[in-house]
Design a protein around this motif. Structure first.
Motif, PDB file in Angstrom:
ATOM      1  N   GLU A 193       6.828   5.099   2.631  1.00  0.00           N
ATOM      2  CA  GLU A 193       6.415   6.160   3.542  1.00  0.00           C
ATOM      3  C   GLU A 193       6.932   5.866   4.947  1.00  0.00           C
ATOM      4  O   GLU A 193       7.170   4.715   5.299  1.00  0.00           O
ATOM      5  N   PRO A 194       7.082   6.905   5.775  1.00  0.00           N
ATOM      6  CA  PRO A 194       7.447   6.675   7.178  1.00  0.00           C
ATOM      7  C   PRO A 194       6.256   6.053   7.916  1.00  0.00           C
ATOM      8  O   PRO A 194       5.113   6.134   7.437  1.00  0.00           O
ATOM      9  N   PRO A 195       6.497   5.450   9.067  1.00  0.00           N
ATOM     10  CA  PRO A 195       5.406   4.821   9.825  1.00  0.00           C
ATOM     11  C   PRO A 195       4.236   5.755  10.129  1.00  0.00           C
ATOM     12  O   PRO A 195       3.087   5.319  10.100  1.00  0.00           O
ATOM     13  N   ILE A 196       4.499   7.039  10.362  1.00  0.00           N
ATOM     14  CA  ILE A 196       3.420   7.976  10.670  1.00  0.00           C
ATOM     15  C   ILE A 196       2.419   8.088   9.520  1.00  0.00           C
ATOM     16  O   ILE A 196       1.269   8.446   9.716  1.00  0.00           O
ATOM     17  N   LEU A 197       2.857   7.716   8.294  1.00  0.00           N
ATOM     18  CA  LEU A 197       1.980   7.740   7.125  1.00  0.00           C
ATOM     19  C   LEU A 197       1.656   6.322   6.648  1.00  0.00           C
ATOM     20  O   LEU A 197       1.253   6.127   5.503  1.00  0.00           O
ATOM     21  N   ALA A 209      13.107   6.495   1.053  1.00  0.00           N
ATOM     22  CA  ALA A 209      12.596   7.867   1.054  1.00  0.00           C
ATOM     23  C   ALA A 209      11.185   7.871   0.478  1.00  0.00           C
ATOM     24  O   ALA A 209      10.816   6.990  -0.301  1.00  0.00           O
ATOM     25  N   ASN A 210      10.396   8.876   0.880  1.00  0.00           N
ATOM     26  CA  ASN A 210       9.028   8.935   0.360  1.00  0.00           C
ATOM     27  C   ASN A 210       8.992   9.816  -0.900  1.00  0.00           C
ATOM     28  O   ASN A 210       9.986  10.441  -1.270  1.00  0.00           O
ATOM     29  N   PRO A 211       7.851   9.848  -1.600  1.00  0.00           N
ATOM     30  CA  PRO A 211       7.794  10.579  -2.870  1.00  0.00           C
ATOM     31  C   PRO A 211       8.222  12.043  -2.770  1.00  0.00           C
ATOM     32  O   PRO A 211       8.950  12.530  -3.648  1.00  0.00           O
ATOM     33  N   VAL A 212       7.794  12.744  -1.747  1.00  0.00           N
ATOM     34  CA  VAL A 212       8.142  14.157  -1.671  1.00  0.00           C
ATOM     35  C   VAL A 212       9.619  14.358  -1.317  1.00  0.00           C
ATOM     36  O   VAL A 212      10.221  15.365  -1.717  1.00  0.00           O
ATOM     37  N   ALA A 271       0.813  -1.218   0.000  1.00  0.00           N
ATOM     38  CA  ALA A 271       0.000   0.000   0.000  1.00  0.00           C
ATOM     39  C   ALA A 271       0.848   1.270   0.000  1.00  0.00           C
ATOM     40  O   ALA A 271       0.392   2.325  -0.439  1.00  0.00           O
ATOM     41  N   THR A 272       2.089   1.189   0.478  1.00  0.00           N
ATOM     42  CA  THR A 272       2.932   2.381   0.541  1.00  0.00           C
ATOM     43  C   THR A 272       4.255   2.235  -0.203  1.00  0.00           C
ATOM     44  O   THR A 272       4.996   3.199  -0.317  1.00  0.00           O
ATOM     45  N   ARG A 273       4.561   1.070  -0.713  1.00  0.00           N
ATOM     46  CA  ARG A 273       5.870   0.823  -1.327  1.00  0.00           C
ATOM     47  C   ARG A 273       5.740   0.671  -2.845  1.00  0.00           C
ATOM     48  O   ARG A 273       4.881  -0.048  -3.344  1.00  0.00           O
ATOM     49  N   TYR A 274       6.615   1.358  -3.558  1.00  0.00           N
ATOM     50  CA  TYR A 274       6.720   1.286  -5.011  1.00  0.00           C
ATOM     51  C   TYR A 274       8.150   0.912  -5.341  1.00  0.00           C
ATOM     52  O   TYR A 274       9.095   1.465  -4.760  1.00  0.00           O
ATOM     53  N   GLU A 275       8.328  -0.023  -6.256  1.00  0.00           N
ATOM     54  CA  GLU A 275       9.658  -0.421  -6.709  1.00  0.00           C
ATOM     55  C   GLU A 275       9.734  -0.195  -8.203  1.00  0.00           C
ATOM     56  O   GLU A 275       8.899  -0.699  -8.962  1.00  0.00           O
TER      57      GLU A 275
END
Length: 146
Positions: A31-35, A42-45, A15-19
């Motif tokens: 994403e970090p755990p808070i998200l 690293a996250n997209p931003v 749900a949060t990981r793209y390869e």
């Protein structure tokens, strides 16, 4: 010179990981755990910030060489604030992206103040990521079923 095409190709692995891959490079986004993520990358931003800093670095060096300026030191730190409420579907009051970006650039050269200001102006004008951040870029969505 003809247009250069850059691409990234990949898949969602959670749900949060793209390869993905860009040329011969593997790129992982999480994403970090808070998200809700695993904090495995690293996250997209953060990739936007890294891309911006990397682009500024390249263009500073290209333009400095053209202007016969020696760069003794170049540190680039970029940050910005995002209100996650729109992204998370909590509110529509603010935009989903960065409210603004702060590019902190520590530049030490052998140039005069005037020539250094010309360098900075030309870098701002010529940095492709700066251009994408400052100007709307059309995005075409092409959906297919697999």
């Amino acid at each position: 010179m003809s247009l250069l095409n850059f691409s990234i190709n990949g898949k969602s692995t959670s749900a949060t990981r793209y390869e993905g891959t860009a040329r011969q490079f593997s790129i992982v986004v999480d994403e970090p755990p808070i998200l809700g993520g695993e904090d495995s990358a690293a996250n997209p931003v953060e990739y936007i910030l890294a891309g911006y800093a990397g682009c500024l670095n390249v263009v500073f060096n290209i333009v400095a060489k053209e202007l016969d300026i020696s760069i003794n030191q170049l540190n680039i730190n970029i940050n910005g604030d995002i209100n996650p409420e729109k992204f998370l579907g909590i509110s529509n009051k603010e935009r989903a992206g960065f409210q603004s970006l702060n590019a902190h650039i520590e530049l030490n050269t052998d140039a005069s103040f005037e020539k250094e200001q010309l360098l900075i102006l030309k870098v701002k004008e010529r940095c492709p990521v700066n251009d994408n951040l400052l100007n709307p870029t059309p995005v075409n969505y092409i959906f297919t079923n697999s």
